[in-house]
Design a protein around this motif. Structure first.
Motif, mmCIF file in Angstrom:
data_model
loop_
_atom_site.group_PDB
_atom_site.id
_atom_site.type_symbol
_atom_site.label_atom_id
_atom_site.label_comp_id
_atom_site.label_asym_id
_atom_site.label_seq_id
_atom_site.Cartn_x
_atom_site.Cartn_y
_atom_site.Cartn_z
ATOM 1 N N GLU A 46 93.913 82.522 36.836
ATOM 2 C CA GLU A 46 92.736 81.123 37.053
ATOM 3 C C GLU A 46 91.834 81.375 35.690
ATOM 4 O OE1 GLU A 46 90.884 80.173 41.048
ATOM 5 O OE2 GLU A 46 90.121 81.885 40.448
ATOM 6 N N ALA A 47 91.893 79.241 34.895
ATOM 7 C CA ALA A 47 90.994 79.752 33.195
ATOM 8 C C ALA A 47 89.631 80.485 33.211
ATOM 9 C CB ALA A 47 90.942 78.285 33.018
ATOM 10 N N ALA A 61 83.087 83.166 32.578
ATOM 11 C CA ALA A 61 82.477 82.738 33.768
ATOM 12 C C ALA A 61 84.648 81.692 34.117
ATOM 13 C CB ALA A 61 81.798 82.049 33.694
ATOM 14 N N LYS A 62 84.423 81.659 35.727
ATOM 15 C CA LYS A 62 85.631 80.617 35.562
ATOM 16 C C LYS A 62 84.758 79.283 35.389
ATOM 17 C CE LYS A 62 87.753 78.858 40.120
ATOM 18 N NZ LYS A 62 87.823 79.555 41.501
ATOM 19 N N PHE A 73 87.035 76.944 25.972
ATOM 20 C CA PHE A 73 88.255 77.691 26.697
ATOM 21 C C PHE A 73 87.834 79.649 26.183
ATOM 22 C CE2 PHE A 73 92.545 79.673 26.884
ATOM 23 C CZ PHE A 73 92.802 79.588 28.353
ATOM 24 N N ARG A 74 87.970 80.845 27.306
ATOM 25 C CA ARG A 74 88.182 82.315 26.882
ATOM 26 C C ARG A 74 89.709 82.695 27.090
ATOM 27 N NH1 ARG A 74 83.632 84.266 25.659
ATOM 28 N NH2 ARG A 74 84.709 86.140 25.306
ATOM 29 N N GLY A 75 90.242 81.823 27.652
ATOM 30 C CA GLY A 75 91.118 82.655 28.401
ATOM 31 C C GLY A 75 91.661 82.442 29.834
ATOM 32 N N ILE A 76 92.912 83.268 30.280
ATOM 33 C CA ILE A 76 93.170 83.027 31.676
ATOM 34 C C ILE A 76 92.694 84.104 32.128
ATOM 35 C CG2 ILE A 76 94.771 82.669 33.175
ATOM 36 C CD1 ILE A 76 95.641 80.682 30.894
ATOM 37 N N GLY A 118 88.698 76.165 37.725
ATOM 38 C CA GLY A 118 89.341 77.948 37.705
ATOM 39 C C GLY A 118 90.993 77.061 37.471
ATOM 40 N N LYS A 119 91.617 75.776 37.007
ATOM 41 C CA LYS A 119 93.178 75.379 36.905
ATOM 42 C C LYS A 119 93.236 74.682 35.259
ATOM 43 C CE LYS A 119 93.953 75.351 41.889
ATOM 44 N NZ LYS A 119 94.175 77.178 41.986
#
Length: 167
Positions: A46-47, A61-62, A73-76, A118-119
């Motif tokens: 999840e992102a 955070a999610k 965006f910070r990652g997966i 989260g996607k």
């Protein structure tokens, strides 16, 4: 070593970036950051976005539906991370498991989904290079593309390459 959730106590210095190797034979490499999740859990793939509710640089955070098409965006999530626990976020390179809200073709650009928390989604990214931009919402808004699908994927888990480094 394996990337797993490490619990509520920090095992490594929070914010540390590591190189992660996955796969056998032709190995794939990624950069991962050791992060602290907010008070909501997140599943593998999840992102993650910057947690603006904290002052620590390693807080994530999610991604919520309000984060769709945004730039935080910070990652997966490299593995499932429990509420208020430390874990790993894939911030650059190969990501074996990314959760997507739409079917994607190989090479599709991906942004944070604005409809499913989260996607990641290809919606709005397919025409990124020829999007009409302007001051009026009637002219449209280009999505922030953070990843590229490595294979054709049905809705759900698939492999991606993260574009750039997002720590």
């Amino acid at each position: 070593s394996q990337i797993t959730t490490t619990g509520t106590g920090a095992v490594y210095e929070p914010g540390t970036v590591f190189v992660h190797r996955s796969g056998t034979g032709r190995a794939q490499f990624a950069l991962v950051e050791y992060v602290l999740l907010d008070n909501n859990g997140v599943s593998q793939g999840e992102a993650l976005v910057t947690n603006f509710g904290t002052t620590v640089h390693h807080g994530v955070a999610k991604a919520g539906t309000s984060d769709g098409r945004a730039a935080q965006f910070r990652g997966i999530a490299a593995a499932t991370i429990a509420s208020n626990a430390y874990g790993f976020s894939i911030i650059g390179g190969y990501c074996e498991k990314c959760d997507m809200s739409q079917t994607t073709a190989s090479g599709h650009l991906l942004a944070i989904s604005g409809s499913t928390a989260g996607k990641m989604t290809p919606l709005g990214c397919g025409t990124l290079w020829n999007a009409t931009l302007g001051l009026s919402s009637t002219l449209g808004t280009a999505a922030f593309a953070f990843a590229m699908s490595r294979t054709a994927n049905a809705t759900g888990i698939g492999s991606v390459s993260i574009l750039g480094v997002w720590a």
